[in-house]
Design a protein around this motif. Structure first.
Motif, mmCIF file in Angstrom:
data_model
loop_
_atom_site.group_PDB
_atom_site.id
_atom_site.type_symbol
_atom_site.label_atom_id
_atom_site.label_comp_id
_atom_site.label_asym_id
_atom_site.label_seq_id
_atom_site.Cartn_x
_atom_site.Cartn_y
_atom_site.Cartn_z
ATOM 1 N N UNK A 135 0.504 -1.497 0.049
ATOM 2 C CA UNK A 135 0.069 0.138 -0.191
ATOM 3 C C UNK A 135 1.232 1.211 0.050
ATOM 4 N N UNK B 205 -18.773 1.700 1.483
ATOM 5 C CA UNK B 205 -18.838 1.049 2.739
ATOM 6 C C UNK B 205 -19.693 1.920 3.735
ATOM 7 N N UNK B 206 -19.745 3.806 3.234
ATOM 8 C CA UNK B 206 -20.161 4.309 4.298
ATOM 9 C C UNK B 206 -21.806 3.899 5.238
ATOM 10 N N UNK C 147 -7.084 8.434 -1.453
ATOM 11 C CA UNK C 147 -8.075 7.760 -1.190
ATOM 12 C C UNK C 147 -9.231 7.885 -0.129
ATOM 13 N N UNK D 146 -9.120 -10.000 8.063
ATOM 14 C CA UNK D 146 -8.833 -8.879 6.952
ATOM 15 C C UNK D 146 -8.312 -8.715 6.438
ATOM 16 N N UNK E 250 -7.679 -3.489 -2.143
ATOM 17 C CA UNK E 250 -7.172 -4.757 -0.936
ATOM 18 C C UNK E 250 -6.968 -6.088 -1.464
ATOM 19 N N UNK F 291 -11.664 7.624 -1.869
ATOM 20 C CA UNK F 291 -13.109 6.502 -1.681
ATOM 21 C C UNK F 291 -13.219 5.747 -0.259
ATOM 22 N N UNK F 292 -14.432 5.951 -0.728
ATOM 23 C CA UNK F 292 -15.186 5.376 1.091
ATOM 24 C C UNK F 292 -16.716 5.486 0.379
ATOM 25 N N UNK G 116 -12.897 0.345 -2.347
ATOM 26 C CA UNK G 116 -11.731 0.073 -1.679
ATOM 27 C C UNK G 116 -11.225 -1.620 -1.831
ATOM 28 N N UNK G 117 -12.255 -2.157 -1.194
ATOM 29 C CA UNK G 117 -12.445 -3.520 -0.631
ATOM 30 C C UNK G 117 -11.334 -4.585 -2.312
#
Lengths: 250, 833
Positions: free
Chosen positions: B199, B390-391, B384, B413, B296, B386-387, B292-293
């Motif tokens: 990351x 999952x908000x 980053x 996770x 990851x 961006x969320x 995001x997932x």
């Protein structure tokens, strides 16, 4: 608020990094129900002082105590009564805000109901409730600050140590944040408020300690400081006592 | 307009050169002066890593040159000079066979065999010399009878020689060089994928130096080009991976040397372009647009690809017994061209690779650039944030959680970690099975245990640094919790050690089921395996987590860990693994006890050192602890084993060798102990001031009393053992011992060295953390456990006696006298009886 019982006490504390003296013979106290501003220019030693208080690093010499206990050797006992808001709170990459809060609450022995009511109350005031389901590593700086504040206050600490607390918060959040701090203080908690935002310090703090190059250069209420330096504002006091950024005759 | 463009061109070139230089300096850790001086304590972050890669790359290159030269020479000599003759002769034999075969129908086997043998003799050609496919008269007859002449007269059967670089064997130097090559190559291939698995190591990350770059007055497109270019050029891994291949080419290609060099450089750049493009894609596009997932998962996949590549290379190298599998690979893919010079064969292979490289570079490079260009317009540094995916809390209500839940979440996770812990061992076993399927059918209990132990311990080894890495950003939180930092880490370590042990259990069960080989008599070995994973897990994690340092709380960077500690931990884990493989019961039990103590002792020390995690410049004050003494014992044992193994290479293990290895081991351990004392520069812990000191005749009396007591116990125990109720005594000193040698070892060397070590150092250092009573019992236990298993009770008693005397006299000499008297008595008894 006169002569409060000191819950935080530093006596002649120094911290050296090699030959560099980050903190040099600092003494200060914070009493219950008192907001003490820790002021100083960049590199004055504020964050180092806060780190020492949190038991993250050890002093080179002198005594630091919170509630009469040593900050380093009795750290875990001390931390039961302390809340900490770092300047740049970062979180584990794989946890959501809500999970971090739950974790901190659980470790502190709080019931799920207590954590929920804390979120409903403080989280709602800061406007973070909607974002708690998101991974904390994706938070913006302001959101991280809010989450860290939620975590720092979840156990209703007797002492709140904050490093540049409003750094990154928008004006609305700043106002609710300051209200929350005042609520803590009226409940009898002490606050050590490290900042370089002088107008905020002037409004919020009962007493101010000004540091420069690791040393204490002035201490007292804002009024006392103004009187001693013979100037009108905390900003002027700051320039006078730190001797930095002196105004050229524009 | 044109004049302005002309001026701009010069500026662009300067900007591009500047960017490349900047990136190079950043990569090699020479950016120090850019940062303010107060960050100095944590500054040299990259230097060690860069030095490591430079060293690794240089070793790899030297190894490449050395091996390649020898291999090509051997290959060329064997194939080039003989190949043409061989092919010509085979042609001759083939056509002769065909002409003869017309007469074969109706002939008996014997007649055909005579025919063929005459033909082979006539060719006056010794197959052994050129290593051709075996052609025997019997084989010809068999195939002729089975399928007629066409069944075996396949030209390939004759012309396809067996001369490959696989045949190339060498001395120890070559083998060592090859082994190093395999490991380096695997690591480098793995590392090529790593940038995409990590990351925030990327073009668009909002790290301070990148932000600084973007504040420069450079046009966005130039910045993009410069960053891209610098990423492509300053990528040492690409060069390190390819250059050994290029040295092969350069040496082998003869007149085509220039073509080979150009092709190599082009291929290196192409690979670099492709990787940079991929990186930009992942870092920029995904960070900005994808959930995001997804990012990851992509990072996890690349981390897995890296490891897969690593093990694939290792497995291929081992299978081909060459660190240059591509040479074999190329040679086998071009059988028709085997007659040609090896350089040409490799060149054509390289040409194919370059073609693939061009396509990959075009696709990923252009794709990455286009995406990056687009995102520059919409905000390069959007980062980053961006969320949205999952908000919101949604219907997730606050349910009661626990620490276990928190730890479990982190484990699950953290995909890279889960993958490393769970998948990597399976991959290792899988590759071995793939390359060497016979292994599974013939696997023994020893093999099962060794594999399960290695995988389990590996999992512990990997989770240990991950423990800190996953906490690095949030470590300030732990300091704000009302728990001891070490206790917190120990809990997490225990959880993850449980996972490792569970993994070993699963592997043992699965391998027993697959091989169908389960023996009741081997149950102890399976148990030892699982205990070994459990015990060594704590030791390796304790070693790996020694003296880590967290970076600045604010920066959220990764903590610094010493790779040397990882290798050290692997070494110690390997000791137990070797014993497990050998199936040596008593040494296993002893080492299990010693390592268990060591694990406890190391973590005892971590209780202190974790308090200094955040100290940028300082370490914890030096102190003596249980671990210091235990390390010296481990050194004592390891040194003995090494000397014995080296000494026994030229013959068997004689009594003289045991004496020598004991003395050398003792001296090395004593030297180690003295070195520790100098390093720490503090005196050993004080004797407890309990007025227990005695001297003079009282002491002499006590020595005699203790000696008779211990001796009585020792001789009594020997008599008990002789009854055979414990399955007979240990081998003991064999007939090759001369009485003089035995007395030298037992009465002179052992008392002096062991007392200095076990009492003078180990028992004393235990006082740092333990009470006097525990130090006496603990040191006696370790003392007894490292002796041959069946002599445990009297030696334990002797250990207690000498330790008590040590405290009462505050000197090791009375203990030495007691020890010598005891040993003299026992040896005398043994010789007499």
């Amino acid at each position: 608020m006169n002569d409060p019982v000191p819950i935080l006490s530093l006596k002649n504390v120094s911290r050296h990094f090699g030959s560099f003296r980050a903190v040099d013979g600092l003494s200060l106290e914070v009493g219950a129900g008192e907001i003490v501003g820790l002021l100083g220019p960049n590199g004055a030693g504020k964050t180092t002082t806060v780190k020492m208080l949190m038991g993250m690093i050890r002093q080179t010499s002198g005594d630091l105590s919170l509630f009469g206990m040593d900050c380093f050797s009795e750290r875990s006992e001390v931390q039961k009564r302390v809340g900490f808001l770092p300047d740049e709170p970062n979180f584990q990459s794989h946890l959501r805000g809500i999970e971090l809060l739950e974790f901190v609450g659980k470790v502190r022995g709080l019931s799920p109901e207590a954590i929920t009511s804390h979120i409903d109350d403080v989280g709602d005031k800061l406007g973070l409730v909607d974002d708690l389901g998101e991974f904390a590593s994706n938070y913006s700086k302001g959101m991280r600050k809010k989450l860290a504040f939620l975590m720092a206050t979840v156990h209703k600490p007797d002492l709140l140590i904050m490093d540049e607390p409003t750094n990154g918060l928008d004006p609305v959040a700043t106002r609710s944040f300051l209200e929350l701090v005042h609520r803590c203080v009226s409940g009898g908690s002490g606050v050590l408020y490290s900042t370089h935002l002088l107008d905020q310090a002037e409004k919020v703090c009962h007493r101010c300690v000004v540091m420069n190059r690791g040393q204490l250069v002035a201490e007292g209420t804002v009024e006392e400081l103004k009187k001693a330096s013979g100037v009108d504002s905390l900003e002027e006091v700051f320039f006078a006592v730190t001797g930095v950024g002196e105004r050229s005759d524009v | 307009m044109s004049e302005r463009d002309g001026r701009k061109k010069g500026e662009v070139v300067i900007a591009l050169i500047g960017l490349v230089w900047f990136r190079f300096r950043h990569m090699t850790g020479w950016l120090g002066k850019v940062y303010p001086s107060h960050r100095e304590p944590t500054r040299p972050r990259h230097t060690k890593g860069s030095a490591f890669f430079l060293l690794m790359g240089s070793l790899f290159l030297i190894q490449g040159f050395f091996l390649t030269h020898q291999m090509i020479k051997a290959y060329a000599e064997r194939s080039l000079s003989l190949r043409e003759n061989a092919v010509a002769l085979n042609d001759f034999r083939y056509s002769s066979l065909l002409s003869k075969s017309a007469n074969w129908p109706g002939m008996t086997d014997e007649e055909i065999r005579n025919d063929v043998e005459a033909l082979i003799r006539f060719s006056e050609f010794d197959r052994e010399d050129i290593g051709l496919a075996p052609l025997t008269a019997g084989e010809v007859v068999r195939q002729y009878r089975e399928a007629g002449l066409s069944g075996f007269v396949n030209y390939e059967a004759f012309s396809k020689g067996k001369v490959t670089l696989r045949d190339f064997e060498g001395g120890n130097r070559v083998r060592l060089s090859r082994l190093l090559g395999m490991i380096f190559l695997g690591l480098l291939v793995a590392l090529l994928f790593m940038p995409m698995a990590i990351r925030q190591k990327n073009l668009a990350a909002t790290s301070d130096h990148q932000e600084w770059l973007f504040s420069l007055p450079i046009k966005e497109s130039e910045l993009l080009a410069g960053t891209f270019l610098s990423s492509v050029i300053v990528r040492p891994l690409a060069y390190l991976i390819l250059w050994p291949l290029l040295t092969n080419l350069l040496i082998a290609s003869g007149e085509f040397v220039l073509v080979a060099a150009i092709m190599g450089i082009v291929l290196t750049l192409l690979i670099s372009v492709a990787i940079t493009g991929l990186e930009i894609f992942l870092d920029t596009w995904m960070r900005a647009r994808a959930p995001a997932i997804l990012l990851k998962n992509a990072q996890m996949i690349f981390s897995m690809l890296g490891l897969l590549a690593f093990y694939a290379v290792l497995a291929a190298c081992f299978a081909g017994s060459s660190s240059f599998p591509w040479v074999n690979w190329l040679a086998q893919r071009f059988p028709g061209r085997l007659g040609g010079p090896v350089g040409e064969v490799m060149l054509s292979g390289m040409a194919g690779l370059t073609g693939v490289g061009v396509v990959a570079a075009l696709f990923f490079g252009l794709g990455g650039c286009t995406l990056a260009g687009r995102f520059m317009k919409t905000g390069w540094l959007s980062g980053n944030s961006q969320h949205s995916a999952n908000r919101g809390l949604g219907d997730k209500s606050l349910r009661g959680g626990s620490l276990l839940k928190f730890e479990g979440l982190l484990l699950l996770r953290d995909r890279t970690l889960a993958m490393q812990v769970i998948l990597v061992p399976i991959m290792i076993v899988g590759y071995q099975v793939l390359i060497n399927p016979a292994m599974v059918q013939s696997i023994t209990a020893a093999g099962i245990c060794a594999l399960a132990y290695s995988c389990g311990t590996y999992a512990s080894l990997m989770t240990a640094p991950q423990l800190l890495v996953s906490e690095a950003r949030g470590v300030w939180m732990i300091y704000n919790l009302p728990v001891a930092v070490a206790a917190y880490f120990r809990r997490r370590e225990t959880l993850w050690r449980s996972v490792s042990t569970g993994l070993a259990v699963i592997l043992v069960v699965v391998m027993i089921l697959v091989s169908g080989d389960f023996q009741v008599t081997e149950i102890w070995r399976y148990l030892m395996t699982l205990l070994g994973v459990w015990v060594m897990g704590r030791v390796v994690s304790g070693i790996v987590l020694g003296k880590p340092q967290m970076p600045d709380v604010a920066s959220g960077e990764m903590p610094r860990l010493a790779p040397g500690r990882m290798y050290g931990a692997m070494f110690f884990a390997g000791i137990f693994g070797a014993l497990l493989w050998q199936g040596m019961f008593w040494p296993l039990v002893s080492s299990l006890v010693v390592f268990w103590f060591l694990g406890v002792a190391i973590w005892q020390r971590r209780e202190i050192s974790f308090n200094y995690l955040m100290e940028p410049v300082e370490e914890e004050p030096p102190s003596w602890g249980v671990d210091d003494g235990l390390w010296s014992v481990v050194v004592f044992l390891v040194a003995q084993v090494i000397v014995t193994v080296i000494g026994s290479l030229s013959g068997g293990v004689s009594g003289g060798l045991i004496l020598v290895s004991f003395v050398v081991g003792g001296l090395v351990a004593f030297g180690f102990a003295r070195l520790r004392q100098r390093q720490k520069a503090i005196p050993l812990p004080d004797f407890p001031d309990d007025g227990d000191q005695v001297g003079g005749s009282r002491l002499a009396l006590e020595i005699l009393l203790a000696a008779s007591l211990c001796l009585a116990a020792g001789i009594g125990w020997t008599l008990v053992l002789e009854t055979g109720i414990f399955g007979g005594a240990d081998g003991g000193p064999g007939s090759e011992w001369s009485p003089m040698g035995l007395i030298l070892l037992a009465v002179v060397a052992a008392p002096i060295l062991e007392e200095l070590l076990f009492r003078g150092f180990m028992c004393r250092t235990m006082l740092g953390f333990w009470s006097k009573r525990n130090a006496i019992l603990g040191s006696a236990l370790i003392f007894a456990i490292v002796h041959p298993g069946t002599s445990f009770p009297p030696v334990f008693l002797l250990g207690i006696g000498t330790a008590v005397l040590y405290f009462r006299s505050r000197s090791v000499v009375p203990g030495m006298i007691l020890h010598a008297l005891y040993n003299l008595g026992i040896v005398g008894w043994a010789l007499w009886s």
